[in-house]
Design a protein around this motif. Structure first.
Motif, PDB file in Angstrom:
ATOM      1  N   VAL D  28      -7.540 -80.914 -29.428  1.00 30.74           N
ATOM      2  CA  VAL D  28      -6.698 -81.436 -28.528  1.00 30.74           C
ATOM      3  C   VAL D  28      -6.086 -80.519 -27.704  1.00 30.74           C
ATOM      4  N   LYS D  29      -5.825 -79.422 -28.297  1.00 27.03           N
ATOM      5  CA  LYS D  29      -5.298 -78.071 -27.319  1.00 27.03           C
ATOM      6  C   LYS D  29      -6.114 -77.855 -26.279  1.00 27.03           C
ATOM      7  N   LYS D  30      -7.452 -77.850 -26.696  1.00 22.97           N
ATOM      8  CA  LYS D  30      -8.465 -77.544 -25.644  1.00 22.97           C
ATOM      9  C   LYS D  30      -8.894 -78.474 -24.596  1.00 22.97           C
ATOM     10  N   THR D  31      -8.422 -79.670 -25.013  1.00 19.65           N
ATOM     11  CA  THR D  31      -8.527 -80.800 -24.055  1.00 19.65           C
ATOM     12  C   THR D  31      -7.377 -81.043 -23.155  1.00 19.65           C
ATOM     13  N   GLN D  32      -6.257 -80.767 -23.725  1.00 18.86           N
ATOM     14  CA  GLN D  32      -4.766 -80.723 -23.113  1.00 18.86           C
ATOM     15  C   GLN D  32      -4.204 -79.440 -23.199  1.00 18.86           C
ATOM     16  N   PRO D  33      -4.431 -78.524 -22.152  1.00 19.38           N
ATOM     17  CA  PRO D  33      -3.848 -77.347 -22.473  1.00 19.38           C
ATOM     18  C   PRO D  33      -2.254 -77.237 -22.161  1.00 19.38           C
ATOM     19  N   ASP D  34      -1.766 -78.261 -21.496  1.00 20.05           N
ATOM     20  CA  ASP D  34      -0.342 -78.210 -21.336  1.00 20.05           C
ATOM     21  C   ASP D  34       0.676 -78.510 -22.520  1.00 20.05           C
ATOM     22  N   ALA D  35       1.078 -77.423 -22.945  1.00 23.46           N
ATOM     23  CA  ALA D  35       1.908 -77.610 -24.227  1.00 23.46           C
ATOM     24  C   ALA D  35       3.046 -78.728 -24.029  1.00 23.46           C
ATOM     25  N   ALA D  36       3.713 -78.828 -22.781  1.00 21.28           N
ATOM     26  CA  ALA D  36       4.615 -79.705 -22.541  1.00 21.28           C
ATOM     27  C   ALA D  36       4.330 -81.089 -22.925  1.00 21.28           C
ATOM     28  N   VAL D  37       3.152 -81.446 -22.291  1.00 21.74           N
ATOM     29  CA  VAL D  37       2.322 -82.735 -22.354  1.00 21.74           C
ATOM     30  C   VAL D  37       2.099 -82.924 -23.704  1.00 21.74           C
ATOM     31  N   ARG D  38       1.490 -81.848 -24.532  1.00 20.43           N
ATOM     32  CA  ARG D  38       0.861 -82.387 -25.796  1.00 20.43           C
ATOM     33  C   ARG D  38       2.369 -82.490 -26.663  1.00 20.43           C
ATOM     34  N   GLU D  39       3.347 -81.894 -26.515  1.00 17.13           N
ATOM     35  CA  GLU D  39       4.574 -82.206 -27.326  1.00 17.13           C
ATOM     36  C   GLU D  39       5.150 -83.706 -27.060  1.00 17.13           C
ATOM     37  N   ARG D  40       4.873 -84.080 -25.848  1.00 14.32           N
ATOM     38  CA  ARG D  40       5.266 -85.474 -25.586  1.00 14.32           C
ATOM     39  C   ARG D  40       4.508 -86.347 -26.287  1.00 14.32           C
ATOM     40  N   LEU D  41       3.137 -86.070 -26.269  1.00 13.40           N
ATOM     41  CA  LEU D  41       2.126 -87.085 -26.843  1.00 13.40           C
ATOM     42  C   LEU D  41       2.151 -87.073 -28.454  1.00 13.40           C
ATOM     43  N   ARG D  42       2.699 -85.636 -28.852  1.00 14.34           N
ATOM     44  CA  ARG D  42       2.937 -85.711 -30.410  1.00 14.34           C
ATOM     45  C   ARG D  42       4.086 -86.567 -30.790  1.00 14.34           C
ATOM     46  N   GLU D  43       5.178 -86.754 -30.166  1.00 17.00           N
ATOM     47  CA  GLU D  43       6.317 -87.626 -30.313  1.00 17.00           C
ATOM     48  C   GLU D  43       5.895 -89.135 -30.635  1.00 17.00           C
ATOM     49  N   VAL D  44       4.847 -89.445 -29.508  1.00 17.09           N
ATOM     50  CA  VAL D  44       4.153 -90.773 -29.660  1.00 17.09           C
ATOM     51  C   VAL D  44       3.351 -90.982 -31.021  1.00 17.09           C
ATOM     52  N   TYR D  45       2.284 -89.957 -31.163  1.00 10.26           N
ATOM     53  CA  TYR D  45       1.419 -90.325 -32.191  1.00 10.26           C
ATOM     54  C   TYR D  45       1.929 -90.139 -33.722  1.00 10.26           C
ATOM     55  N   GLU D  46       3.352 -89.251 -33.746  1.00  9.95           N
ATOM     56  CA  GLU D  46       3.655 -89.242 -34.967  1.00  9.95           C
ATOM     57  C   GLU D  46       4.297 -90.273 -35.444  1.00  9.95           C
ATOM     58  N   ALA D  47       4.502 -91.317 -34.707  1.00  7.45           N
ATOM     59  CA  ALA D  47       5.262 -92.597 -35.115  1.00  7.45           C
ATOM     60  C   ALA D  47       4.444 -93.787 -35.089  1.00  7.45           C
ATOM     61  N   ASP D  48       3.125 -93.649 -34.861  1.00  3.49           N
ATOM     62  CA  ASP D  48       2.290 -94.558 -34.682  1.00  3.49           C
ATOM     63  C   ASP D  48       1.238 -94.674 -35.854  1.00  3.49           C
ATOM     64  N   ALA D  49       1.094 -95.412 -36.681  1.00  5.86           N
ATOM     65  CA  ALA D  49       0.372 -95.385 -38.108  1.00  5.86           C
ATOM     66  C   ALA D  49      -1.058 -95.339 -37.588  1.00  5.86           C
ATOM     67  N   ASN D  50      -1.870 -96.262 -36.642  1.00 10.00           N
ATOM     68  CA  ASN D  50      -3.128 -95.872 -36.317  1.00 10.00           C
ATOM     69  C   ASN D  50      -3.510 -94.590 -36.021  1.00 10.00           C
ATOM     70  N   ALA D  51      -2.572 -93.904 -35.144  1.00  9.82           N
ATOM     71  CA  ALA D  51      -2.800 -92.547 -34.708  1.00  9.82           C
ATOM     72  C   ALA D  51      -2.913 -91.654 -35.819  1.00  9.82           C
ATOM     73  N   LEU D  52      -2.001 -91.767 -36.639  1.00  4.50           N
ATOM     74  CA  LEU D  52      -2.096 -90.892 -37.931  1.00  4.50           C
ATOM     75  C   LEU D  52      -3.136 -91.100 -38.782  1.00  4.50           C
ATOM     76  N   ILE D  53      -3.555 -92.197 -38.723  1.00  5.36           N
ATOM     77  CA  ILE D  53      -4.953 -92.326 -39.554  1.00  5.36           C
ATOM     78  C   ILE D  53      -5.989 -91.890 -39.209  1.00  5.36           C
ATOM     79  N   ALA D  54      -6.162 -91.940 -37.683  1.00  8.35           N
ATOM     80  CA  ALA D  54      -7.055 -91.557 -36.827  1.00  8.35           C
ATOM     81  C   ALA D  54      -7.234 -89.821 -36.948  1.00  8.35           C
ATOM     82  N   VAL D  55      -5.787 -89.061 -36.927  1.00  6.08           N
ATOM     83  CA  VAL D  55      -5.911 -87.751 -37.075  1.00  6.08           C
ATOM     84  C   VAL D  55      -6.486 -87.352 -38.697  1.00  6.08           C
ATOM     85  N   SER D  56      -6.169 -88.257 -39.386  1.00  3.34           N
ATOM     86  CA  SER D  56      -6.615 -88.092 -40.923  1.00  3.34           C
ATOM     87  C   SER D  56      -8.002 -88.295 -41.064  1.00  3.34           C
TER      88      SER D  56
END
Lengths: 76, 76, 76, 76, 76, 76
Positions: D28-56
């Motif tokens: 994820v870091k290598k595809t989206q190098p902008d830490a601020a964008v990643r932080e914003r996305l993290r807030e989204v997927y941390e609260a999304d069951a499907n995203a968490l399962i995909a991470v798993s």
């Protein structure tokens, strides 16, 4: 569907690929046994790019298993 | 498409990758035999990031199989 | 892109991971050869959590293959 | 991030699992190098069951590779 | 969660399967450490067919790793 | 469900495939223990092409494991 899959051995990779396509379909059949429903669903996913790609993923997974079973046809 | 895949052996990883792309496409072809429908779907998924990533996943799965078949080209 | 992938062997796992990222991207390139379209799609998926996770999945699959090719760098 | 991954060898399966989590994040870091964008996305997927399962799922794929590298810690 | 996973070895495939379920859950825990949020998400995905199938996919991937570690329990 | 899975060994690939279908279902059962909820969800995904393909993917992953456990039934 008693012993519908007696072996994973095929003469060529081409036949192995066809078997992979078959294995991908059987799981759908076993989960949705009603042929009329399956036919209706087939009309849907045949025209849906994402569904076709997902089918291709299942085939790829089965092809890996079948290739392994056939020692990747290296002796052919 | 009789014996369209006589072997998984390729001279280089590059050629193995091309074969993986081909294997990913064949499953779509076998599920949706109508070339006109496929062409229409192709226009859709070629412009869809998620579909392209999904295609890349199928290619990755086939590439693993082909790399295995070629002993990961370690003897090349 | 003639022989763009001469080998799967890398000196370290880090370099193997970079190669996996590259392999994940090449399939997109081969499916969507228009660089302008890819650039536009990249802007979309770079800001989409699900797409980034899906890319990470493709990378994981390729990394498994590359790790295998390098005997998991156990001799390094 | 020069040689950020010198080895896949870990002392225990627990540490191997942590490494798998790390590998999943790096793509994820290598595809989206902008830490601020990643932080914003993290807030989204941390609260999304499907995203968490995909991470798993990504973690599971990397864990398989790491387990293999460590001979499944059978000698531990 | 120091050394929460000391080994992948289990006495039976049943226990191996339970371990796979556990491994699938740990990645979620490590990505979303807030137990209250996880509980809320759990209520969502427990009632969602697609999410349950996705969980089953993660379990399948971990089960493959655990089965491998146990030599597929062939000596049991 | 004490020792519900005593072995991965089956007499034929057909039986191995049936076991893969079973393993795919068990994870759903362990994540959603309420049989009434599962029954309601089943009615949904049985009529959904994408869900059926996703089930088929899980089955493919388990089948790979079971085939491996049985030495791909090459000695059969």
């Amino acid at each position: 569907m008693d012993n519908w899959l007696p072996t994973l051995i095929t003469a060529t990779p081409s036949e192995g690929y066809d078997l992979a396509v078959k294995l991908a379909r059987i799981a759908v059949k076993k989960t949705q046994p009603d042929a009329a429903v399956r036919e209706r669903l087939r009309e849907v996913y045949e025209a849906d790019a994402n569904a076709l790609i997902a089918v291709s993923q299942v085939v790829a997974t089965h092809f890996a298993t079948i290739a392994h079973a056939n020692n990747h046809w290296r002796d052919a």
